[in-house]
Design a protein around this motif. Structure first.
Motif, mmCIF file in Angstrom:
data_model
loop_
_atom_site.group_PDB
_atom_site.id
_atom_site.type_symbol
_atom_site.label_atom_id
_atom_site.label_comp_id
_atom_site.label_asym_id
_atom_site.label_seq_id
_atom_site.Cartn_x
_atom_site.Cartn_y
_atom_site.Cartn_z
ATOM 1 N N ARG A 79 -2.614 22.107 -42.394
ATOM 2 C CA ARG A 79 -3.842 21.825 -43.149
ATOM 3 C C ARG A 79 -4.164 20.332 -43.123
ATOM 4 O O ARG A 79 -5.334 19.934 -43.056
ATOM 5 N N THR A 80 -3.134 19.503 -43.176
ATOM 6 C CA THR A 80 -3.335 18.050 -43.102
ATOM 7 C C THR A 80 -3.905 17.649 -41.747
ATOM 8 O O THR A 80 -4.835 16.837 -41.661
ATOM 9 N N ILE A 81 -3.359 18.242 -40.679
ATOM 10 C CA ILE A 81 -3.858 17.949 -39.339
ATOM 11 C C ILE A 81 -5.315 18.383 -39.201
ATOM 12 O O ILE A 81 -6.160 17.639 -38.680
ATOM 13 N N LYS A 82 -5.620 19.591 -39.680
ATOM 14 C CA LYS A 82 -6.987 20.097 -39.587
ATOM 15 C C LYS A 82 -7.973 19.242 -40.384
ATOM 16 O O LYS A 82 -9.160 19.173 -40.039
ATOM 17 N N LEU A 83 -7.479 18.620 -41.439
ATOM 18 C CA LEU A 83 -8.350 17.768 -42.255
ATOM 19 C C LEU A 83 -8.534 16.391 -41.623
ATOM 20 O O LEU A 83 -9.657 15.879 -41.550
ATOM 21 N N VAL A 84 -7.450 15.797 -41.154
ATOM 22 C CA VAL A 84 -7.486 14.406 -40.688
ATOM 23 C C VAL A 84 -8.062 14.270 -39.279
ATOM 24 O O VAL A 84 -8.890 13.380 -39.020
ATOM 25 N N VAL A 85 -7.638 15.145 -38.347
ATOM 26 C CA VAL A 85 -8.035 14.997 -36.948
ATOM 27 C C VAL A 85 -9.550 15.037 -36.742
ATOM 28 O O VAL A 85 -10.109 14.165 -36.056
ATOM 29 N N TRP A 87 -11.971 14.232 -38.773
ATOM 30 C CA TRP A 87 -12.551 12.996 -39.297
ATOM 31 C C TRP A 87 -12.216 11.814 -38.396
ATOM 32 O O TRP A 87 -13.053 10.923 -38.185
ATOM 33 N N ALA A 88 -11.002 11.794 -37.869
ATOM 34 C CA ALA A 88 -10.605 10.709 -36.961
ATOM 35 C C ALA A 88 -11.459 10.725 -35.695
ATOM 36 O O ALA A 88 -11.908 9.673 -35.214
ATOM 37 N N ILE A 89 -11.717 11.927 -35.173
ATOM 38 C CA ILE A 89 -12.555 12.052 -33.975
ATOM 39 C C ILE A 89 -13.985 11.629 -34.276
ATOM 40 O O ILE A 89 -14.613 10.897 -33.495
ATOM 41 N N LEU A 90 -14.513 12.079 -35.422
ATOM 42 C CA LEU A 90 -15.888 11.742 -35.797
ATOM 43 C C LEU A 90 -16.061 10.234 -35.955
ATOM 44 O O LEU A 90 -17.028 9.650 -35.446
ATOM 45 N N ILE A 91 -15.117 9.591 -36.629
ATOM 46 C CA ILE A 91 -15.193 8.139 -36.824
ATOM 47 C C ILE A 91 -15.112 7.413 -35.482
ATOM 48 O O ILE A 91 -15.836 6.436 -35.237
ATOM 49 N N THR A 92 -14.238 7.899 -34.592
ATOM 50 C CA THR A 92 -14.107 7.292 -33.266
ATOM 51 C C THR A 92 -15.408 7.379 -32.488
ATOM 52 O O THR A 92 -15.847 6.400 -31.870
ATOM 53 N N VAL A 93 -16.038 8.550 -32.505
ATOM 54 C CA VAL A 93 -17.305 8.743 -31.783
ATOM 55 C C VAL A 93 -18.392 7.830 -32.356
ATOM 56 O O VAL A 93 -19.133 7.178 -31.601
ATOM 57 N N ILE A 94 -18.482 7.771 -33.693
ATOM 58 C CA ILE A 94 -19.510 6.934 -34.328
ATOM 59 C C ILE A 94 -19.310 5.463 -33.973
ATOM 60 O O ILE A 94 -20.262 4.756 -33.627
ATOM 61 N N VAL A 95 -18.055 5.001 -34.044
ATOM 62 C CA VAL A 95 -17.758 3.603 -33.718
ATOM 63 C C VAL A 95 -18.119 3.287 -32.273
ATOM 64 O O VAL A 95 -18.731 2.247 -31.979
ATOM 65 N N GLN A 96 -17.767 4.205 -31.346
ATOM 66 C CA GLN A 96 -18.062 3.977 -29.933
ATOM 67 C C GLN A 96 -19.564 3.981 -29.675
ATOM 68 O O GLN A 96 -20.080 3.174 -28.886
ATOM 69 N N MET A 97 -20.289 4.867 -30.344
ATOM 70 C CA MET A 97 -21.737 4.922 -30.173
ATOM 71 C C MET A 97 -22.390 3.641 -30.676
ATOM 72 O O MET A 97 -23.251 3.058 -30.010
ATOM 73 N N ILE A 125 -10.713 8.963 -28.022
ATOM 74 C CA ILE A 125 -10.442 10.184 -28.788
ATOM 75 C C ILE A 125 -9.035 10.696 -28.496
ATOM 76 O O ILE A 125 -8.289 11.068 -29.407
ATOM 77 N N ILE A 126 -8.664 10.714 -27.216
ATOM 78 C CA ILE A 126 -7.317 11.166 -26.829
ATOM 79 C C ILE A 126 -6.258 10.287 -27.484
ATOM 80 O O ILE A 126 -5.257 10.777 -28.035
ATOM 81 N N SER A 127 -6.467 8.964 -27.436
ATOM 82 C CA SER A 127 -5.509 8.033 -28.051
ATOM 83 C C SER A 127 -5.412 8.252 -29.555
ATOM 84 O O SER A 127 -4.314 8.282 -30.123
ATOM 85 N N VAL A 128 -6.558 8.424 -30.210
ATOM 86 C CA VAL A 128 -6.580 8.618 -31.660
ATOM 87 C C VAL A 128 -5.860 9.909 -32.043
ATOM 88 O O VAL A 128 -5.084 9.929 -33.002
ATOM 89 N N ILE A 129 -6.113 10.992 -31.312
ATOM 90 C CA ILE A 129 -5.460 12.273 -31.604
ATOM 91 C C ILE A 129 -3.948 12.144 -31.481
ATOM 92 O O ILE A 129 -3.188 12.635 -32.330
#
Length: 339
Positions: A79-85, A87-97, A125-129
């Motif tokens: 559940r922690t992974i499903k919650l954090v990952v 958001w981590a991907i979304l933040i990474t995409v937003i920052v890169q954009m 994204i791969i690095s963040v995951i």
């Protein structure tokens, strides 16, 4: 579906596929041996309560009794992974954009900037995951090895202790009927990409030449942007319906006849609009024809013929692909639920 079948389903879905059938038979035999001859629902609940949480029972049927993350905290771990990952991907995409938009100075082709942005975003994204999974796993290992079996994450809603009554909420949906979360995410991503390309076709879809050590230079568009934008109202309507259908699929989680019908209507609208756009006499940007003819050392007439054939094939492929998608939707919707 009775409580025994639901319990067996909750256990076997957590073990390897090649062991599910044998485990199901063994577990059913065990439960039947524990039940009296004329058992009632209360007897079933009592036996299932003695057997315990399906998560822990599933772990006992595995060949490897030692765990990096034990069954007691595995649910919280997932559940922690499903919650954090996400958001981590979304933040990474937003920052890169944001970084790409800020750093883009208008020089060079827009397509080149987009390709570079996508490549860098995927790499990040791969690095963040990897980092997120590593540190979550290490954190859980340290806490659990330190004696903290009851790990609580403040932002996670605590699950109450498992009881046989939880089995009444279990819904066994055939695998073929399920609409996965990834499918919905890719659908939304596809809608976003299509929308961006449609309204920026005159900057993306066209003729490119290479210069400055391989960098692309946009020469001219292939499609007439004015023609594309003349269909904008109905295209926007189709985009809105596509988003609504995807969100509906996400909420329902499975194919139903209503979703299949809605999908059929959406696909038909999309195909009809696509055909009307493609057969428009000014769909192709006219100045691009002689340019392509000069590059390929042929005549403009032959280029027109080749383009007509390509457009005809595109229409045929679109019709076939959408027909298959419609058929697949109804086929999945007709699959009966397991009892």
């Amino acid at each position: 579906m009775n409580l025994i079948d639901a319990y067996i389903h909750e256990v076997t879905k957590r073990i390897r596929k090649d062991k599910r059938e044998d485990t199901s038979l063994k577990l059913k035999s065990t439960i039947e041996d524990m039940l009296p001859e004329d058992y009632s629902e209360s007897d079933m609940k009592e036996v299932l309560k003695k057997l315990g949480n399906p998560v822990e029972v599933a772990a006992s049927y595995q060949n490897t009794p030692r765990f990096l993350i034990s069954p007691k905290v595995f649910d919280t771990y997932i559940r922690t992974i499903k919650l954090v990952v996400p958001w981590a991907i979304l933040i990474t995409v937003i920052v890169q954009m944001i970084e790409s938009i800020v750093l883009y100075n208008g020089e060079g082709a827009l397509l080149t900037a987009i390709i570079k942005t996508i490549s860098l975003t995927i790499a990040h994204i791969i690095s963040v995951i990897i980092y997120v999974l590593f540190w979550i796993t290490v954190t859980f290992i340290i806490i659990e090895r330190s004696g903290g079996n009851n790990i609580r994450i403040p932002i996670l809603k605590e699950h109450p202790e498992w009881t046989p009554d939880d089995l009444t909420k279990v819904k066994i949906i055939p695998k073929e009927k399920i609409i996965s979360r990834n499918e919905n995410i890719f659908s939304l991503l596809g809608i976003v990409i299509f929308t961006f390309v449609y309204f920026n076709a005159n900057h993306l879809l066209g003729i490119y030449t290479s210069h400055n050590k391989g960098d692309l230079k946009f020469v001219m568009p292939i499609f007439n942007q004015d023609v594309l934008l003349s269909f904008a109202p109905i295209v926007l309507f189709w985009i809105a319906l596509s988003v609504a259908l995807t969100l509906w699929k996400m909420k329902t989680g499975q194919w139903t006849m209503l979703i299949a019908v809605a999908n059929t209507l959406l696909q038909c609208i999309g195909v009809i609009v696509f055909i009307f756009i493609v057969i428009h006499p000014d769909f192709i940007h006219r100045p691009a024809i002689p340019y392509i003819a000069a590059i390929t050392e042929t005549t403009s007439a032959k280029i027109f013929v080749a383009i007509d054939r390509i457009l005809f094939i595109s229409i045929a492929i679109t019709i076939i692909a959408n027909a298959f998608d419609i058929y697949s939707g109804f086929k999945k919707a007709k699959i009966r639920k397991e009892l």
